[in-house]
Design an enzyme around this catalytic site. Structure first.
Site, PDB file in Angstrom:
ATOM      1  N   ASP A  19       0.840  -1.193   0.000  1.00 48.93           N
ATOM      2  CA  ASP A  19       0.000   0.000   0.000  1.00 48.93           C
ATOM      3  C   ASP A  19       0.879   1.248   0.000  1.00 48.93           C
ATOM      4  O   ASP A  19       2.037   1.192  -0.401  1.00 48.93           O
ATOM      5  CB  ASP A  19      -0.937  -0.032   1.219  1.00 48.93           C
TER       6      ASP A  19
ATOM      7  N   HIS B 238      -3.284   6.190   3.434  1.00 53.24           N
ATOM      8  CA  HIS B 238      -4.160   5.105   2.984  1.00 53.24           C
ATOM      9  C   HIS B 238      -3.785   3.764   3.601  1.00 53.24           C
ATOM     10  O   HIS B 238      -4.634   3.044   4.134  1.00 53.24           O
ATOM     11  CB  HIS B 238      -4.105   5.034   1.462  1.00 53.24           C
TER      12      HIS B 238
ATOM     13  N   SER C 293     -11.426  -0.200  -0.087  1.00 49.58           N
ATOM     14  CA  SER C 293     -10.067  -0.277   0.454  1.00 49.58           C
ATOM     15  C   SER C 293     -10.070  -0.939   1.820  1.00 49.58           C
ATOM     16  O   SER C 293      -9.155  -1.682   2.170  1.00 49.58           O
ATOM     17  CB  SER C 293      -9.485   1.123   0.630  1.00 49.58           C
TER      18      SER C 293
END
Length: 408
Positions: A122, A160, A334
């Site tokens: 990620d 994120h 996600s």
């Protein structure tokens, strides 16, 4: 693995000689698992010289991937470590996603992911975040790789990856498997975005983890399950990524991908999550219904039904690296994918010998049906499971763990 490394060493020698003759500011990395060489800042002249080498079969431009768009609902700078103790001293859920998938009921049986290491590819991880710090495997255990800077400690300039990881292993009642450990690899280029060549390097790192400089490989440290909340857009050619399919089919490693936030359109599921070989995860609402922001099947790659299952994706409470030690609420698949990764960690604690195919079979047969208001896709009724909106349905960790056999 030795065969792949030897093949790459032998066949790439002439190309590397050409590259090393160039004095320009270029960076290159060997991806031995697929016998590829990635080169940054290559001039047209260098590309032509490489094309003239007999061992070169194809030259492609690396693609910019789409890291999942996260829709921020709210945030808070409050730290939990000042008022709550980490698991197991605080064995309760503080957010609705673990409750919806029935994770606390699994914790009561003694399964929290202890002894299992998960991988995440990620934007990185904020190591200092209070809900993640204690579960990092450590740099001495080949727990971090940063293709961009070769940094020696996990970082996350985007936020994120930190949020996604907290859904899997976060402390204070946020994550599904708070007893599990994590290792991470960064695919976000601070100038260019989510990069395909970094994704390939990270997948290779997860197969055979190295130190932060890419040396001292130790394949025994490879995680059994890896989270990937990124994908190719509809317009991008995913040929480079398809070469990993036979590699991971031969390995007993589970790849979990978000299916995307493409909304109502049919066939919008993103690769590689839409490959039939990998687990693609869609979303559910806090009311236990299908989340209409989810990308859908059938797969434009192989026609398979996608997503494979769904997990919470709406207004999920996650760790936030943009506020030091803070938390935020986001929407997006996600966060659905790492919830599934967390459930798989619970399974692997109960039975470390369970195979990749057995994991998938148990996951799918343990799902619950859920209301779907959108029209069906791919001529498959939403009343049938699997379907192209919600796959086999909403993941149920309690059913999963009860259906997972003890190690014989």
């Amino acid at each position: 693995m030795l065969h792949f490394k030897n093949l790459a060493t032998t066949t790439q020698k002439e190309v590397l000689d050409v590259v090393n003759e160039v004095r320009a500011n270029i960076k290159h990395s060997i991806i031995w698992m697929t016998n590829q060489l990635t080169i940054r800042n290559a001039s047209l002249d260098l590309v032509n010289k490489i094309a003239a080498v007999n061992d070169v079969s194809v030259i492609r431009e690396t693609k910019v991937l789409l890291g999942m768009t996260a829709f921020n609902i709210s945030n808070s700078s409050d730290s939990m470590s000042g008022r709550l103790k980490p698991y197991p001293d605080f064995p309760y859920a503080t957010a609705w996603p673990p409750l919806q998938v029935k994770a606390p009921e699994v914790w009561k049986q003694g399964y929290d992911g202890t002894g299992v290491t998960i991988g995440i590819i990620d934007s990185g991880v904020q190591l200092t975040h209070d809900c993640l710090y204690n579960s990092y495997v450590g740099i001495d255990n080949n727990g971090w790789f940063d293709p961009e800077r070769k940094s020696n400690s996990p970082r996350d300039g985007l936020g994120h990856g930190t949020g996604c990881l907290s859904m899997a292993v976060g402390q204070f009642g946020i994550g599904v498997a708070p007893g599990a450990k994590w290792m991470a690899c960064l695919i976000y280029d601070s100038n260019l975005g989510w990069m395909e060549d970094y994704a390939l390097q990270c997948l290779q790192f997860m197969i055979c983890p190295t130190d932060h400089e890419g040396n001292n490989k130790d394949c025994s440290k490879s995680p059994r399950v890896i989270n990937n909340s990124w994908y190719y857009t509809d317009e991008e050619d995913d040929t480079n990524m398809r070469v990993i399919i036979p590699i991971f089919e031969a390995l007993d490693i589970v790849l979990v991908f978000c299916i995307g936030n493409g909304g109502i359109a049919c066939g919008s599921g993103g690769a590689p999550g839409n490959y039939k070989e990998f687990i693609g995860v869609g979303g559910s609402t806090y009311e236990g219904q299908y989340w209409s922001g989810t990308s859908n099947g059938p797969s434009r790659t192989d026609g398979s039904i996608k997503p494979d299952l769904v997990a919470p994706s709406e207004v999920v409470f996650v760790a936030d690296s943009l506020t030091e030690g803070g938390y935020a609420c986001y929407d997006g698949t996600s966060y659905s994918a790492p919830l599934v990764v967390g459930v798989i960690a619970l399974m692997l604690q109960k039975n470390p010998r369970i195979t990749k195919d057995e994991i998938k079979e148990i996951l799918y047969k343990s799902c619950d049906p859920l209301p779907i208001s959108d029209a069906p896709c791919g001529n498959v009724s939403n009343d049938l499971y699997p379907n192209n909106r919600a796959g086999y349905g909403l993941i149920n960790a309690l059913k999963v763990i009860n259906n997972t056999p003890h190690m014989s």
